[in-house]
Design a protein around this motif. Sequence first.
Motif, PDB file in Angstrom:
ATOM      1  N   ARG A 222       0.821  -1.207   0.000  1.00 52.82           N
ATOM      2  CA  ARG A 222       0.000   0.000   0.000  1.00 52.82           C
ATOM      3  C   ARG A 222       0.859   1.263   0.000  1.00 52.82           C
ATOM      4  NH1 ARG A 222      -4.368  -0.889   4.685  1.00 52.82           N
ATOM      5  NH2 ARG A 222      -2.770  -2.265   5.520  1.00 52.82           N
ATOM      6  N   LEU A 223       1.998   1.207   0.694  1.00 52.99           N
ATOM      7  CA  LEU A 223       2.904   2.352   0.674  1.00 52.99           C
ATOM      8  C   LEU A 223       3.406   2.596  -0.747  1.00 52.99           C
ATOM      9  CD1 LEU A 223       4.491   4.517   2.228  1.00 52.99           C
ATOM     10  CD2 LEU A 223       6.309   2.818   2.561  1.00 52.99           C
ATOM     11  N   GLU A 224       3.740   1.537  -1.466  1.00 56.18           N
ATOM     12  CA  GLU A 224       4.208   1.692  -2.837  1.00 56.18           C
ATOM     13  C   GLU A 224       3.114   2.251  -3.740  1.00 56.18           C
ATOM     14  OE1 GLU A 224       5.776  -2.193  -3.769  1.00 56.18           O
ATOM     15  OE2 GLU A 224       7.802  -1.563  -3.198  1.00 56.18           O
ATOM     16  N   ARG A 225       1.864   1.860  -3.497  1.00 56.31           N
ATOM     17  CA  ARG A 225       0.751   2.392  -4.292  1.00 56.31           C
ATOM     18  C   ARG A 225       0.588   3.895  -4.048  1.00 56.31           C
ATOM     19  NH1 ARG A 225      -4.339  -0.871  -2.714  1.00 56.31           N
ATOM     20  NH2 ARG A 225      -5.340   0.640  -4.111  1.00 56.31           N
ATOM     21  N   VAL A 226       0.667   4.289  -2.782  1.00 52.72           N
ATOM     22  CA  VAL A 226       0.488   5.705  -2.441  1.00 52.72           C
ATOM     23  C   VAL A 226       1.622   6.559  -3.017  1.00 52.72           C
ATOM     24  CG1 VAL A 226       0.499   7.361  -0.539  1.00 52.72           C
ATOM     25  CG2 VAL A 226      -0.901   5.299  -0.379  1.00 52.72           C
ATOM     26  N   THR A 227       2.869   6.114  -2.824  1.00 51.06           N
ATOM     27  CA  THR A 227       3.995   6.919  -3.308  1.00 51.06           C
ATOM     28  C   THR A 227       4.043   6.943  -4.836  1.00 51.06           C
ATOM     29  OG1 THR A 227       5.482   5.001  -3.065  1.00 51.06           O
ATOM     30  CG2 THR A 227       5.387   6.589  -1.237  1.00 51.06           C
ATOM     31  N   HIS A 228       3.658   5.840  -5.469  1.00 50.33           N
ATOM     32  CA  HIS A 228       3.630   5.806  -6.933  1.00 50.33           C
ATOM     33  C   HIS A 228       2.636   6.841  -7.466  1.00 50.33           C
ATOM     34  CE1 HIS A 228       3.834   4.199 -11.007  1.00 50.33           C
ATOM     35  NE2 HIS A 228       2.510   4.201 -11.021  1.00 50.33           N
ATOM     36  N   ALA A 229       1.458   6.892  -6.850  1.00 45.69           N
ATOM     37  CA  ALA A 229       0.443   7.844  -7.294  1.00 45.69           C
ATOM     38  C   ALA A 229       0.858   9.284  -6.976  1.00 45.69           C
ATOM     39  CB  ALA A 229      -0.896   7.521  -6.630  1.00 45.69           C
ATOM     40  N   ALA A 230       1.360   9.495  -5.771  1.00 45.51           N
ATOM     41  CA  ALA A 230       1.682  10.858  -5.333  1.00 45.51           C
ATOM     42  C   ALA A 230       2.833  11.460  -6.130  1.00 45.51           C
ATOM     43  CB  ALA A 230       2.005  10.859  -3.839  1.00 45.51           C
ATOM     44  N   PHE A 231       3.905  10.703  -6.298  1.00 42.23           N
ATOM     45  CA  PHE A 231       5.073  11.244  -6.993  1.00 42.23           C
ATOM     46  C   PHE A 231       4.982  11.076  -8.503  1.00 42.23           C
ATOM     47  CE2 PHE A 231       6.891  10.615  -2.714  1.00 42.23           C
ATOM     48  CZ  PHE A 231       7.397  11.892  -2.515  1.00 42.23           C
ATOM     49  N   LEU A 242      -3.734  11.803  -5.958  1.00 45.59           N
ATOM     50  CA  LEU A 242      -4.225  10.622  -5.237  1.00 45.59           C
ATOM     51  C   LEU A 242      -5.679  10.282  -5.569  1.00 45.59           C
ATOM     52  CD1 LEU A 242      -2.675  11.103  -1.664  1.00 45.59           C
ATOM     53  CD2 LEU A 242      -1.844   9.678  -3.542  1.00 45.59           C
ATOM     54  N   LYS A 243      -6.212  10.936  -6.584  1.00 48.82           N
ATOM     55  CA  LYS A 243      -7.614  10.717  -6.953  1.00 48.82           C
ATOM     56  C   LYS A 243      -7.935   9.247  -7.204  1.00 48.82           C
ATOM     57  CE  LYS A 243     -11.153  13.280  -9.468  1.00 48.82           C
ATOM     58  NZ  LYS A 243     -11.386  14.353 -10.473  1.00 48.82           N
ATOM     59  N   PRO A 244      -7.059   8.484  -7.884  1.00 51.92           N
ATOM     60  CA  PRO A 244      -7.372   7.062  -8.107  1.00 51.92           C
ATOM     61  C   PRO A 244      -7.455   6.246  -6.820  1.00 51.92           C
ATOM     62  CG  PRO A 244      -5.655   7.816  -9.610  1.00 51.92           C
ATOM     63  CD  PRO A 244      -5.844   8.898  -8.594  1.00 51.92           C
ATOM     64  N   LEU A 245      -6.893   6.764  -5.722  1.00 58.97           N
ATOM     65  CA  LEU A 245      -6.897   6.037  -4.450  1.00 58.97           C
ATOM     66  C   LEU A 245      -7.908   6.600  -3.456  1.00 58.97           C
ATOM     67  CD1 LEU A 245      -3.042   5.591  -3.909  1.00 58.97           C
ATOM     68  CD2 LEU A 245      -4.637   4.052  -5.043  1.00 58.97           C
ATOM     69  N   GLY A 246      -8.689   7.568  -3.863  1.00 55.86           N
ATOM     70  CA  GLY A 246      -9.680   8.147  -2.962  1.00 55.86           C
ATOM     71  C   GLY A 246      -9.599   9.650  -2.838  1.00 55.86           C
ATOM     72  N   GLY A 247      -8.496  10.222  -3.307  1.00 58.16           N
ATOM     73  CA  GLY A 247      -8.382  11.675  -3.338  1.00 58.16           C
ATOM     74  C   GLY A 247      -8.637  12.347  -2.003  1.00 58.16           C
ATOM     75  N   GLU A 248      -9.540  13.343  -2.014  1.00 58.49           N
ATOM     76  CA  GLU A 248      -9.790  14.144  -0.812  1.00 58.49           C
ATOM     77  C   GLU A 248     -10.355  13.310   0.323  1.00 58.49           C
ATOM     78  OE1 GLU A 248     -11.291  18.045  -0.833  1.00 58.49           O
ATOM     79  OE2 GLU A 248     -10.901  18.395  -2.971  1.00 58.49           O
ATOM     80  N   ALA A 249     -11.149  12.294   0.010  1.00 56.36           N
ATOM     81  CA  ALA A 249     -11.714  11.456   1.071  1.00 56.36           C
ATOM     82  C   ALA A 249     -10.609  10.747   1.845  1.00 56.36           C
ATOM     83  CB  ALA A 249     -12.681  10.435   0.472  1.00 56.36           C
TER      84      ALA A 249
END
Length: 277
Positions: A222-231, A242-249
């Motif tokens: 999950r950390l790799e998913r978050v950093t991949h999307a963010a960076f 981070l929209k594909p992972l939930g964005g503002e929510a």
Amino acid sequence: MALPPADDLPPLRAVVEAHGLAPRKALGQNFLFDLNLTAKIARSAGPLDGFTVFEIGPGPGGLTRALLAQGAERVIAVERDPRCLPILSEISARYPGRLEVVEGDALETDLAARARGTPAKIVANLPYNVGTQLLINWLTANPDAPFWTSMTLMFQKEVGQRIVAAPGSNHYGRLGVLAGWLTRSEILFDVPPQAFTPPPKVTSSVVQLTPLAERLACDLDRLERVTHAAFGQRRKMLRQSLKPLGGEALLDRVGIDPTRRAETLSVAEFCALAQAL
């Protein structure tokens, strides 16, 4: 002041010339002939007595000789270039029973299995073309119980800066988050291009990483998913990247301002986002 020879083997340049060995760009080879420098790298790894020391891409064996002279109980050198094997065999004969040479690709070699449960360190002048991937492999192989007690590795300086980067730095990214979550890392010293044969176009850095005794609870995938999307979209605000992972929510659940950008988040905040997925 020059240090005395580490052993009674011939100078590296003479060994290379005798074997007709020339560095190959396709293998990312840049030979270090300065035994004072290889000795400095070996000393930087700390006490070696009682440890299995892994070296990747030893080439003609300058660092290999330094590690053995520094007292490494056992050195396992992984070398994919068969041209280097006769030279490494000569070093092995000088240090009976202490040098094991593995012919093969380090990306496909299970170092943990070869350590056989003994304390291990990794000390290497890594080939530029695979250095980052090797580091990621070793960091993520078993984060809860790494087989290594320290890694002292040479990278391109830019890669070294990415490893040790702090939030807010232009070098801060996925690699810095991963290394920051699992280790304490620092750049020990730089090595100029002219120290190598052939000289690369960039400065190199020796980086040391040691596992953290206590680290933040976090799921690696999950950390790799978050950093991949963010960076992956680092210039955009997190609510967009981070929209594909939930964005503002997702950001609201962790209490992170959605207008911030990836490079401003601490390792702890990235771990919190990963846990909130």
